[in-house]
Each structure stands twice: as structure tokens, then as C-alpha cells.
Design a protein around this motif. Structure first.
Motif, short mmCIF file in Angstrom:
data_model
loop_
_atom_site.label_atom_id
_atom_site.label_comp_id
_atom_site.label_asym_id
_atom_site.label_seq_id
_atom_site.Cartn_x
_atom_site.Cartn_y
_atom_site.Cartn_z
N UNK A 1 0.84 -1.20 0.00
CA UNK A 1 0.00 0.00 0.00
C UNK A 1 0.88 1.26 0.00
N UNK A 2 1.91 1.24 0.87
CA UNK A 2 2.82 2.39 0.96
C UNK A 2 3.59 2.57 -0.35
N UNK A 3 4.08 1.45 -0.91
CA UNK A 3 4.88 1.53 -2.14
C UNK A 3 4.04 2.03 -3.31
N UNK A 4 2.80 1.55 -3.41
CA UNK A 4 1.92 1.99 -4.51
C UNK A 4 1.63 3.48 -4.38
N UNK A 5 1.34 3.93 -3.17
CA UNK A 5 1.07 5.36 -2.95
C UNK A 5 2.30 6.19 -3.29
N UNK A 6 3.48 5.68 -2.91
CA UNK A 6 4.73 6.41 -3.19
C UNK A 6 4.91 6.57 -4.70
N UNK A 7 4.67 5.49 -5.45
CA UNK A 7 4.87 5.55 -6.91
C UNK A 7 3.93 6.58 -7.54
N UNK A 8 2.66 6.56 -7.11
CA UNK A 8 1.69 7.52 -7.66
C UNK A 8 2.11 8.95 -7.29
N UNK A 9 2.52 9.12 -6.03
CA UNK A 9 2.92 10.44 -5.56
C UNK A 9 4.16 10.95 -6.32
N UNK A 10 5.09 10.03 -6.55
CA UNK A 10 6.32 10.40 -7.27
C UNK A 10 5.99 10.85 -8.69
N UNK A 11 5.08 10.13 -9.31
CA UNK A 11 4.66 10.46 -10.68
C UNK A 11 4.02 11.85 -10.71
N UNK A 12 3.11 12.10 -9.76
CA UNK A 12 2.44 13.41 -9.69
C UNK A 12 3.46 14.51 -9.42
N UNK A 13 4.41 14.22 -8.55
CA UNK A 13 5.44 15.21 -8.18
C UNK A 13 6.28 15.57 -9.40
N UNK A 14 6.66 14.54 -10.17
CA UNK A 14 7.49 14.77 -11.38
C UNK A 14 6.69 15.55 -12.42
N UNK A 15 5.42 15.20 -12.57
CA UNK A 15 4.58 15.90 -13.55
C UNK A 15 4.42 17.37 -13.19
N UNK A 16 4.29 17.61 -11.87
CA UNK A 16 4.06 18.97 -11.38
C UNK A 16 5.30 19.84 -11.56
N UNK A 17 6.50 19.22 -11.36
CA UNK A 17 7.72 20.03 -11.42
C UNK A 17 8.37 19.89 -12.80
#
Lengths: 271, 244
Positions: free
Chosen positions: A255-271
Motif C-alpha cells: 500500500x505504501x509503495x503503490x502510494x509512493x509511486x503515484x505520488x512520485x509520478x504526480x510530483x514529477x509531472x508537477x515540477x
């Protein structure tokens, strides 16, 4: 959901598991943030795995394995810290050696201890459903110790993590705070071992804080959000694992790893 | 307060693994001076600063900062390093980074006091970066970061300001602004600045210490092409510049 609420009111071990997860999340958010910003995830992994040596010995000689886990983790943290500070030995080599030697010692003691040891297996892979009331009190005491030390010395820990050289110039005892931080990492590792086991502990120590780091401007913000995320993952993992009767530790990590991957993707898209 | 010089170095030698970096350095910096340390790369400039700050111990010789050993005297120094020693993505705001300067002068427990915050804001105001104080450090430009690091040094309430190549990675307009500010700050404190740009700094400093393992000090008015050739070991183009 109703079924789970019924089960919660019916089974004490499930309530313990829920409380255990929440208690471990406090340490995971606060100390995990330092592990992430200081990039010492590998060091925390080394401490976690070396703990098996101490716990194996404790089971063989009949000591309390949880106390042995705290003692081994703290000794391992201090050895790594002292050698890093005073020797020219490469830190990663030393951590790898301690990591493997701890595991090897643990495996030898497992083979020497008669019978199949379920307790030791639960330390390896975690079994939050087996957390006892006594262990919960111990976890609460360790959380209190972590919160107290970080609360009192927050600005020193921040300065040492941020810019060691400047902190030295301002008269902060940098070595003392570095070693104290490693001891707190060791304590947190043992807290989290209760929930997910020593093999998976690095994930729970780094992922909630790393996700928080995508959104927070300050270390304190990372700590608060990291702790809340840890609570969400441990509770969520427990809920998801209950119905299909799966082990909660790995579900929490996934659960933590999946959330991290989604968050990382969003973070990269945003920046 | 004692009347000891700001910095006193006598017979300093230092080597890295047997290779001499500094040889027999004698330097006295009086209070109120603005001194520029120049010289070629690997000439020992940063090493000299680290010895003054007590971060490196000389193999021989004595160091005094305001008449004190460097470990005690450095509390009165504000230091701006050449390269930031921290991870640029560290989650910290400008204000929090500047407040770390108050350590050693504030209470040991809990958060910073109101007085610390007032001093940090004042330091940010002096470098015209108070509008950035809630920004995360990794969102700043090179010039803004340099000003913030200068604010952090000023929030130490220093008697001596030491800057190691403060304008190495920023454009000339900002470089001029920073040195104009240093000139103003020199009315209140001693300043030692390491620079690669001897032509530029001679306009600002009162004395130049030319360092290439050994040290030669000169009044700014006495610097000429011959001296530069001698210092750098090769022909250096002299650039015309103004003096007060």
C-alpha cells in the motif's frame, strides 16, 4: 466494514494490532523524515538486519527478544556511527558487513534453537496480530522518548541534518547529535519490526516520509504528514488483509509503495 | 572587550597527506579591516579560512581569533562557504535556515525565541531577502541563495565576516550589489573575503593577501602586473579599475 468493526470489538489481538500500527507510525513519521533527508536508508536497513543476531541469541539463551532487539539495534547504530566518524573505512562496506554478520549470527542461533520458532519468523516478516499488551506499552514508551528528544532538541537536530559544518561553527556538539539520531533510528527500527518485520522495515521507515517530502516545505511538516500516512497505511493494510486472511505486514508495505509511486509520478509531472 | 587583533596567524604550516598546502603563514588582520585573499586555484585559500575557523588544525603555528583559540573565537565569526554544504532539496525555509545562526547564542531547548526571529528578520532585511523568508531554499536562484547565506552569517551577530568566493557562480550585477553591501557592513565588522577576481575586489578591500602556498600582503594601491605574474606564476592581464 461492519464485519471488521465487530471483529475489533470481539478480538483483543486485533485492537492491539491497530494500536501497535498507530504507535509505530509516530516513530516512522518523525525519525523516517530524518532518514529520508539525511539519505541513511541503507544505514537503517543495516541496523534492522543486524537485529536478527541479537534476537536469535536472546531466544537461544532465553532472554526477552524485544529487549534484545532494542539493545542490538542501539549497539549496531553506535558501531556504525563511531566507525563512520573516526575511521576512513567506507560507510557502505561497513554497513553491509554488519547487515550480513547480524543475519548470519541470527541464522546460526535459529539452527541451534530446537523446534520451529514462530516468534523469530514473526520478527523476520512481521506479525502485527501477535503484538502483546506489554509490547504496546514498550512501544508507547519509546514513542514518548522519541517525541521528547526531538521536541526538546528540534533545532539542533535540524541544524545538524541540514548543514553539519555550519552547526559545528555555531557550537552544536555535532557528533553527539549524530549518534543520538542514529540511536533514535535504531529505536524506531525496532518499533517498526513489530509491525512489518525486519526485512520490510526500510520501506515503512522511508516511504511515508518520502511521500510527505513531495508536498511539505519543512521537516516538521514532513514529520506530521509522514506519521499520518504511516497511520493510514498500517490501518489500511490491516483492513485490506483481514477479509482475505492475508499477512498484514506485506499488504501495508505494498500500500505504501503503490502510494509512493503515484505520488512520485504526480510530483514529477508537477515540477 | 580585549583589543587583540581580529585574526592572528603565526608560523602556520599545513599539509594534505604530506603535500604542503600552506607554508609559514604569518598574517594579522586588524579590527575593521576589509581584506581580500586572492591566489590561484589550490593555492590554499579555503584551507586558510578553515584553519581560522578551527575546522582544520595546522601542523604547526598558532591561530587566534579575537585573542581566543579558534574553537572559542569562531562564535564571533559569520561564515559564508564557497559551496553550500547541504543538499539543495533539503526541506527547509529561508527563515529556518537563517535561524540556525542563532544556535550557540539562544536557549538550548525548544524553539527559537522572539529575539532570535527579530535578528533573523533584520539580517534578511539587510540583504533585501526578507520577502523570500517563507520560500523553500531549493526554489531560490544562485544570487538569492548567496544573499540568504550572507543573511545567515549576519544573524550570528558577527564581529568578523568571512566569505569564501561569495560571488563565484553569480552574474556581475549581483556581484557588484553584494560587494557594495559588504563595503557598508565593513563599517561595523572586520571582513575577510576570498576571491578569484583580484581586479574587482581591489576596488573594495583595504588590503590584499596573495596566497599561493606562501603569503604576501599588499596595500591595494601597490598591486601591479608584475606582482600578479609573480603570484600566479604566469602572465596575467591587468585590468584597469577604480580606487577610492
Amino acid at each position: 466494514m461492519t464485519e471488521l468493526l465487530d471483529a475489533l470489538s470481539q478480538y483483543g489481538f486485533l485492537r492491539h494490532a491497530l494500536i501497535g500500527g498507530l504507535l509505530a507510525s509516530l516513530g516512522c513519521g518523525v525519525i523516517g523524515s530524518y532518514v529520508v533527508v539525511k539519505r541513511i536508508g541503507f544505514l537503517a536497513g543495516g541496523i534492522a538486519h543486524s537485529v536478527l543476531g541479537g534476537m536469535g541469541a536472546a531466544l537461544y539463551f532465553g532472554f526477552d527478544p524485544t529487549i534484545a532487539a532494542f539493545a542490538t539495534a542501539i549497539v549496531a547504530a553506535l558501531i556504525i556511527g563511531m566507525v563512520t566518524l573516526h575511521s576512513r573505512e567506507r560507510e557502505d562496506t561497513l554497513i553491509a558487513a554488519l547487515w550480513a554478520a547480524g543475519m548470519a549470527t541470527g541464522i546460526i542461533f535459529i539452527s541451534l534453537t530446537p523446534g520451529y520458532n514462530t516468534e523469530l519468523m514473526s520478527y523476520l516478516f512481521g506479525n502485527i496480530l501477535m503484538v502483546s499488551q506489554r509490547e504496546l506499552w514498550l512501544m508507547a514508551a519509546m514513542d514518548l522518548l522519541i517525541l521528547l528528544l526531538i521536541g526538546v532538541f528540534y533545532k539542533q537536530f535540524l541544524a545538524v541534518s541540514f548543514d553539519e559544518e555550519f552547526a559545528t561553527l555555531r557550537g552544536v556538539p555535532v557528533t553527539l547529535f549524530y549518534l543520538l539520531l542514529l540511536v533514535l533510528v535504531a529505536v524506531t527500527v525496532v518499533l517498526l519490526i513489530q509491525v512489518v518485520g525486519l526485512i520490510l522495515v526500510i520501506a515503512l521507515l522511508t516511504l511515508p516520509a518520502a511521500i510527505a517530502g513531495h508536498y511539505m516545505r519543512t521537516l516538521a511538516g514532513m514529520m506530521v504528514v509522514g506519521a499520518l500516512l504511516g497511520m493510514a497505511f498500517s490501518t489500511g493494510g490491516l483492513l485490506l488483509a483481514w477479509q482475505p486472511d492475508l499477512p498484514p505486514g506485506p499488504i501495508i508495505i505494498l500500500l505504501a509503495a503503490a502510494t509512493y509511486l503515484v505520488s512520485l509520478l504526480l510530483y514529477k509531472l508537477r515540477s | 572587550m580585549s583589543t587583540a587583533p581580529a585574526i592572528s596567524l603565526r608560523g602556520i604550516n599545513f599539509s594534505y597527506g604530506g603535500i604542503a598546502a600552506l607554508e609559514n603563514i604569518d598574517l594579522t588582520v586588524q579590527r575593521g579591516e576589509f581584506i581580500g585573499v586572492v591566489g590561484p586555484n589550490a593555492g590554499g585559500k579555503s584551507t586558510l579560512l578553515k584553519i581560522i575557523l578551527g575546522l582544520l588544525k595546522p601542523s604547526s603555528g598558532t591561530v587566534e581569533v579575537l585573542g581566543l583559540p579558534p574553537e572559542q573565537g569562531r562564535r564571533h565569526i559569520g561564515y559564508v562557504p564557497q559551496y553550500p554544504r547541504f543538499a539543495r532539496d533539503f526541506p527547509i525555509t529561508v527563515e529556518q535556515a537563517v535561524l540556525t545562526a542563532r544556535l550557540g547564542q539562544t536557549r538550548w531547548w525548544g524553539g527559537y525565541t522572539h529575539h532570535d526571529k527579530v535578528l533573523a528578520h533584520e539580517a534578511l532585511r539587510r540583504t533585501e531577502t526578507d520577502s523570500l523568508r517563507k520560500r523553500r531554499l531549493d526554489t531560490l536562484s544562485g544570487g538569492q541563495l548567496q544573499r540568504v547565506l550572507l543573511s545567515r552569517a549576519l544573524a550570528c551577530e558577527p564581529d568578523i565576516l568571512i566569505l569564501d568566493e561569495p560571488t563565484a557562480n553569480i552574474d556581475q550585477r549581483v556581484e557588484t550589489e553584494i560587494f557594495d553591501l559588504l563595503k557598508k557592513l565593513n563599517e561595523e565588522m572586520t571582513i575577510i573575503v576570498v576571491s578569484h577576481d583580484i581586479a574587482f575586489i581591489t576596488y573594495y578591500v583595504t588590503r590584499v593577501a596573495c596566497l599561493n602556498r606562501t603569503l604576501m600582503c599588499h596595500e591595494t594601491a601597490h598591486i601591479d602586473g608584475k606582482l600578479l605574474d609573480q603570484l600566479y606564476g604566469t602572465h596575467v592581464h591587468a585590468v584597469e579599475h577604480r580606487h577610492d
